[in-house]
Motif scaffolding. Structure first.
Motif, mmCIF file in Angstrom:
data_model
loop_
_atom_site.group_PDB
_atom_site.id
_atom_site.type_symbol
_atom_site.label_atom_id
_atom_site.label_comp_id
_atom_site.label_asym_id
_atom_site.label_seq_id
_atom_site.Cartn_x
_atom_site.Cartn_y
_atom_site.Cartn_z
ATOM 1 N N GLU A 153 0.819 -1.210 0.000
ATOM 2 C CA GLU A 153 0.000 0.000 0.000
ATOM 3 C C GLU A 153 0.852 1.259 0.000
ATOM 4 O OE1 GLU A 153 -2.411 -0.581 3.428
ATOM 5 O OE2 GLU A 153 -3.847 -1.921 2.410
ATOM 6 N N GLN A 154 1.967 1.220 0.737
ATOM 7 C CA GLN A 154 2.844 2.385 0.774
ATOM 8 C C GLN A 154 3.463 2.637 -0.600
ATOM 9 O OE1 GLN A 154 2.711 4.080 3.417
ATOM 10 N NE2 GLN A 154 4.616 5.123 3.963
ATOM 11 N N ASN A 155 3.882 1.586 -1.263
ATOM 12 C CA ASN A 155 4.452 1.739 -2.599
ATOM 13 C C ASN A 155 3.407 2.205 -3.605
ATOM 14 O OD1 ASN A 155 7.020 0.971 -1.760
ATOM 15 N ND2 ASN A 155 6.716 -1.189 -2.276
ATOM 16 N N ARG A 156 2.193 1.722 -3.471
ATOM 17 C CA ARG A 156 1.114 2.157 -4.360
ATOM 18 C C ARG A 156 0.807 3.643 -4.141
ATOM 19 N NH1 ARG A 156 -1.957 -1.829 -3.592
ATOM 20 N NH2 ARG A 156 -3.212 -1.013 -1.872
ATOM 21 N N ASP A 157 0.778 4.078 -2.895
ATOM 22 C CA ASP A 157 0.539 5.494 -2.615
ATOM 23 C C ASP A 157 1.690 6.359 -3.124
ATOM 24 O OD1 ASP A 157 -1.973 5.476 -1.518
ATOM 25 O OD2 ASP A 157 -1.309 5.394 0.569
ATOM 26 N N ALA A 158 2.903 5.871 -3.007
ATOM 27 C CA ALA A 158 4.055 6.634 -3.502
ATOM 28 C C ALA A 158 3.932 6.863 -5.005
ATOM 29 C CB ALA A 158 5.356 5.913 -3.170
ATOM 30 N N ARG A 159 3.617 5.812 -5.743
ATOM 31 C CA ARG A 159 3.454 5.958 -7.193
ATOM 32 C C ARG A 159 2.327 6.929 -7.517
ATOM 33 N NH1 ARG A 159 4.779 0.364 -6.908
ATOM 34 N NH2 ARG A 159 2.568 -0.209 -6.750
ATOM 35 N N ALA A 160 1.258 6.851 -6.737
ATOM 36 C CA ALA A 160 0.110 7.738 -6.979
ATOM 37 C C ALA A 160 0.484 9.194 -6.719
ATOM 38 C CB ALA A 160 -1.065 7.329 -6.096
ATOM 39 N N VAL A 161 1.296 9.450 -5.711
ATOM 40 C CA VAL A 161 1.609 10.839 -5.378
ATOM 41 C C VAL A 161 2.540 11.457 -6.411
ATOM 42 C CG1 VAL A 161 3.698 10.722 -3.914
ATOM 43 C CG2 VAL A 161 1.858 12.311 -3.349
ATOM 44 N N TYR A 162 3.422 10.677 -7.005
ATOM 45 C CA TYR A 162 4.288 11.237 -8.053
ATOM 46 C C TYR A 162 3.435 11.695 -9.238
ATOM 47 C CZ TYR A 162 7.591 8.444 -5.318
ATOM 48 O OH TYR A 162 8.301 7.879 -4.298
ATOM 49 N N ARG A 163 2.461 10.875 -9.591
ATOM 50 C CA ARG A 163 1.568 11.237 -10.691
ATOM 51 C C ARG A 163 0.724 12.456 -10.318
ATOM 52 N NH1 ARG A 163 -0.202 6.663 -11.198
ATOM 53 N NH2 ARG A 163 -2.067 6.765 -9.887
ATOM 54 N N GLU A 164 0.238 12.471 -9.083
ATOM 55 C CA GLU A 164 -0.617 13.568 -8.629
ATOM 56 C C GLU A 164 0.153 14.887 -8.590
ATOM 57 O OE1 GLU A 164 -4.031 15.393 -7.733
ATOM 58 O OE2 GLU A 164 -3.854 13.244 -8.131
ATOM 59 N N ILE A 165 1.404 14.853 -8.156
ATOM 60 C CA ILE A 165 2.220 16.074 -8.116
ATOM 61 C C ILE A 165 2.423 16.616 -9.526
ATOM 62 C CG2 ILE A 165 4.530 16.992 -7.623
ATOM 63 C CD1 ILE A 165 4.597 15.106 -5.188
ATOM 64 N N ALA A 166 2.741 15.732 -10.457
ATOM 65 C CA ALA A 166 2.944 16.174 -11.842
ATOM 66 C C ALA A 166 1.669 16.797 -12.408
ATOM 67 C CB ALA A 166 3.395 14.993 -12.706
ATOM 68 N N VAL A 167 0.542 16.153 -12.186
ATOM 69 C CA VAL A 167 -0.731 16.657 -12.709
ATOM 70 C C VAL A 167 -1.121 17.960 -12.015
ATOM 71 C CG1 VAL A 167 -3.205 16.183 -12.874
ATOM 72 C CG2 VAL A 167 -1.547 14.395 -13.444
#
Length: 206
Positions: A153-167
């Protein structure tokens, strides 16, 4: 003659404008990553690096004559692109509700389920910024399923936040660069005694 002399300046200005469109603010991204990661990890935040000093403890400086000259000349303004250049250097925002929600979730999970296993050596920070179970034997058997789930879950959230920051910063094409900056920051922010992975894939203890 004057007509021809204007061509190089116009070419430089055009090149600068093209550069602005693809500019990735690495320094701002690193500071944003440091702030985000330290809030997830929690206490004992690492201090920001101090400006480099010259030997003997004296800070680097620009001679006063050069400072005076530089303050009077705005080279980009001479080409009419000063304002555009400034607008091309955005701060990386990590203050949107979506990003802060992910950050809070990661911080709670880290403190409640993961931190103790970094301190035991069971978990480590991989060179891509993810969390790895490097020694499952150090996790008590009744906790292993829960820890594995928390890591995923932590790794999934990390990937999600990188995408969210870019967007959130209107540059979805920055996602891979943001991921790379964060990957380095997770390793840099790891506490003494934690395990981190080097570029070659080997593990070392900080």
């Amino acid at each position: 003659m004057r007509r021809w002399m204007g061509i190089p300046v116009a070419a430089v200005a055009l090149t600068a404008c093209v550069t602005i469109n693809v500019y990735f603010p690495a320094a701002e991204a690193k500071e944003a990553a440091r702030e985000f990661v330290e809030k997830v990890i929690g206490d004992d935040a690492q201090p920001a690096p101090k400006p480099q000093e010259k030997p003997g403890g004296q800070s680097a400086y620009v001679p006063s004559a050069e400072r005076s000259l530089a303050s009077r000349i705005d080279w980009l303004s001479l080409m009419g692109i000063g304002t555009a250049h400034a607008q091309g250097q955005p701060d990386i925002t990590i203050k949107t509700p979506a990003i802060q929600s992910i950050q809070a979730r990661m911080a709670q999970r880290f403190d409640g389920q993961l931190k103790a296993h970094f301190e035991s050596g069971a978990l480590g920070i991989a060179n891509d910024g993810t969390i790895d179970v490097r020694d499952a034997a150090k996790i008590p058997l009744p906790q292993r399923v829960g820890v594995n789930q928390a890591v995923a879950e932590q790794n999934r959230d990390a990937r999600a936040v990188y995408r969210e920051i870019a967007v959130a910063n209107d540059h979805p094409e920055w996602e891979q660069q943001i991921r790379a900056v964060f990957a380095r920051q997770w390793v840099d922010s790891a506490r003494p005694g934690w395990w981190v992975q080097d570029a070659g894939g080997g593990w070392r203890q900080k």
